[in-house]
Scaffold this active site. Structure first.
Site, PDB file in Angstrom:
ATOM      1  CB  ALA A 146       2.063   6.010   6.144  1.00 45.98           C
ATOM      2  CG  ASN A 156      -1.963   1.273   1.284  1.00 47.64           C
ATOM      3  OD1 ASN A 156      -1.889   1.973   0.336  1.00 47.64           O
ATOM      4  ND2 ASN A 156      -2.567   1.333   2.185  1.00 47.64           N
ATOM      5  CG  ASP A 157       1.819   3.011   3.696  1.00 47.15           C
ATOM      6  OD1 ASP A 157       0.664   3.768   3.289  1.00 47.15           O
ATOM      7  OD2 ASP A 157       2.051   2.848   4.800  1.00 47.15           O
ATOM      8  CB  VAL A 158       5.852   0.580  -1.328  1.00 45.46           C
ATOM      9  CG1 VAL A 158       6.476   0.301   0.068  1.00 45.46           C
ATOM     10  CG2 VAL A 158       5.077  -0.594  -1.767  1.00 45.46           C
TER      11      VAL A 158
END
Lengths: 482, 98
Positions: free
Chosen positions: A442, A401-403
């Site tokens: 995050a 997700n965050d990446v």
């Protein structure tokens, strides 16, 4: 053994280890490099035993040999037993064990130290070794889910850390200035405070920052050994410890850069913040998703969309797979491989895009994918593949997700702002095999989830969603053949 | 061994290691870490020294307890680290041979 011979041997062994490490930078030679390093360590042990003239002291020799045998048995047992999925916690644990060995050596040396330099370095070795030990134990417990991966913050957390550091600094200084200190008492206080400090620092770190934490502890375990070497005047220990420390430092730097973060920020537990792009995502929200209130409804929607997901896949010529920690969690790497095989059988080109901080430790995803026989040539680093997303037909995201959150580019003031991401948003069609639509670690919502077209959300355990995707794809391909 | 020389060795080794390890691709970062785990087991040299020094200054029992524990721990690091690294690297290399 003569002093000159000993120094020469130490220098040669250090060079041998450096050569071994340089061999480890290529897959083809890495196995050899590892062998070389293990031979060098074995030789180092033999040379040290000879140098300290231990062979004539039978009882001491026996103690050393028996202990070594016990260590080898435990070590080999670990090697056999551990699964690739447990690698992060094993590395964390081994860091801790290395720290523990240094703390014992440092702690013992304080009592036999004959100079200021020796007593100061041994107390520092004790401190760093203990921090490495307790910090790594907490990290290992977090990685194996024995304690919550979320940051745990105590009352007066910062105060505890600051006071411990101040007292430890005072103790070090007092070793410099004052002679005839109550060594035992100070050693015990140092041990307790450093232990507390290690726990306090790592317990506040969340799951996604684990790659940085492990790298740093890796560095610490080397530095602890090196300072131990200074305390006992062992050149090999100093040099090899320094090399290990450098390695951990490099990894820490790479991880920090890939997260656009700094060590200080992470160890202050500042990375999880509230969602500040909420407004923006409301604007991005489209008709299609307006009535989405919980995951179940989304799931219903996604089953409607699934119809298109495998159709798109069956026509795709170029597919990029983006794995994340969700894949590790769901043990879905085997299914990823099967899916890739099916796609390749259908004439598609499959590549894997691996973000440096995907997973829980540096290189985590590579290990899992290689375990299931995926050729390492197909695993691409972020910078090498980022330009290819725009030319790929389908991008399959498995538990990441965050990446790949485009918010990192625009949403100023969020924890991931400025973090380099995979350009998944440029691909023509995206399939998400994620557990849910909740913001990642995050805490930033991913605008891609709200995209109107050409996105397919397959929610749930990645193993299950991939399996159903694979089944449907296989049927589709069969029909095509018929 | 003079303290200045030891600190110098530390600095030189760190710089050399830094230069070399920079070349390791992210593909191999996990084996690199476990390999470094194994190397940090070099503290076993400290354990050996401790056993012999304490046995001479105090007594064998004391040295066996502390030094022995250090040796066991460091050896777990060495054996476990190299073993696991080998397992992983073979996994990678097998693909290369194909």
């Amino acid at each position: 053994m003569q002093l000159q011979t000993y120094y020469l041997a130490c220098a040669l062994l250090s060079l041998l280890i450096l050569y071994g490490i340089s061999l480890m930078s290529k897959v083809e030679t890495a196995v050899k490099g590892n062998y070389l390093n293990s031979i060098a360590v074995t030789l180092a042990i033999i040379i040290t035993i000879i140098y300290f003239d231990i062979f004539p002291q039978k009882s001491v020799l026996y103690v050393i040999l028996v202990c070594m045998a016990i260590g080898v048995i435990i070590g080999l047992y670990l090697t056999k037993k551990v699964e690739m999925i447990q690698m992060p916690q094993l590395v964390a644990l081994l860091n801790g064990i290395g720290g523990a060995a240094s703390l014992i050596v440092g702690g013992c040396t304080i009592f036999v130290a004959s100079s200021k330099f020796e007593s100061i370095t041994s107390i520092i070795a004790l401190i760093i070794g203990t921090i490495t030990l307790t910090g790594s134990l907490i990290a290992a417990a977090k990685l194996s889910n024995r304690i919550s991966v979320k940051p745990i913050i105590w009352k007066f957390h910062q105060t505890i850390i600051v006071i411990s550091i101040i007292i430890l600094l005072i103790i070090i200084t007092s070793f410099i200035i004052i002679n005839n200190l109550p060594i035992l008492l100070l050693a015990v206080i140092t041990f307790i405070l450093s232990g507390l400090l290690g726990i306090a620092i790592v317990i506040r770190v969340g799951g996604a920052d684990m790659p940085i934490t492990i790298s740093l502890l890796n560095s610490f375990s080397g530095v602890a050994g090196s300072i131990c070497g200074m305390a006992i005047g062992d050149i090999l220990l100093v040099s090899v410890g320094g090399i290990v420390g450098a390695s951990g430092l490099i990894l820490t730097q790479i991880m920090c850069k890939s997260m656009n973060s700094s060590i200080l920020k992470i160890f202050q537990g500042k990375t999880t913040t509230k969602n500040s792009v909420e407004e923006e995502s409301v604007i991005v929200r489209n008709d299609n998703n307006e009535d989405v209130k919980d995951d179940k409804e989304v799931e219903k929607k996604s089953t409607e969309k699934e119809l298109t997901a495998y159709e798109v896949l069956s026509q795709a010529k170029k597919v990029i797979i983006v794995p994340g920690y969700g894949m590790a969690l769901a043990q879905a790497q085997h299914l990823v491989k099967q899916l890739a095989d099916a796609l390749e059988g259908n004439g598609a080109e499959v590549k894997y895009a691996i973000h440096p901080v995907a997973g829980r430790m540096p290189g985590h995803m590579n290990v899992l994918l290689c375990e299931v026989d995926i050729e390492y040539e197909k695993l691409y680093e972020m910078d090498d593949i980022n330009d290819e997303f725009s030319s790929c037909d389908v991008c399959i995201v498995v538990g990441a997700n965050d990446v790949l959150n485009p918010a990192a580019r625009e949403a100023e003031g969020t924890p991931i702002y400025g973090m380099p991401i995979l350009n998944v948003d440029q691909s023509k069609y995206i399939i998400f095999c994620n557990y849910d639509l909740k913001p990642g670690y995050a805490g930033i919502e991913n605008p891609l989830y709200k995209r109107k077209n050409n996105v397919s959300l397959l929610l749930g355990d990645a193993s299950e969603t991939l399996q159903s995707l694979l089944n449907e794809l296989n049927e589709e391909l069969k029909e095509k053949v018929e | 061994m003079s303290s200045v020389v030891l600190v110098l060795i530390f600095i030189v080794a760190t710089l050399c290691g830094y230069k070399l390890i920079k070349n390791v691709p992210s593909l191999l970062h996990t084996p690199l870490m476990s390999g470094m785990n194994a190397l940090s087991g070099i503290t076993i040299l400290g354990g050996i020294t401790t056993v012999s020094v304490i046995a001479n200054k105090y007594n064998l029992l004391l040295s066996s307890i502390f030094g022995g524990l250090a040796i066991i721990l460091a050896m777990v690091n060495v054996a476990g680290g190299f073993g696991v690294t080998h397992r992983m690297l073979k996994m990678f290399d097998k693909k290369g041979a194909k």
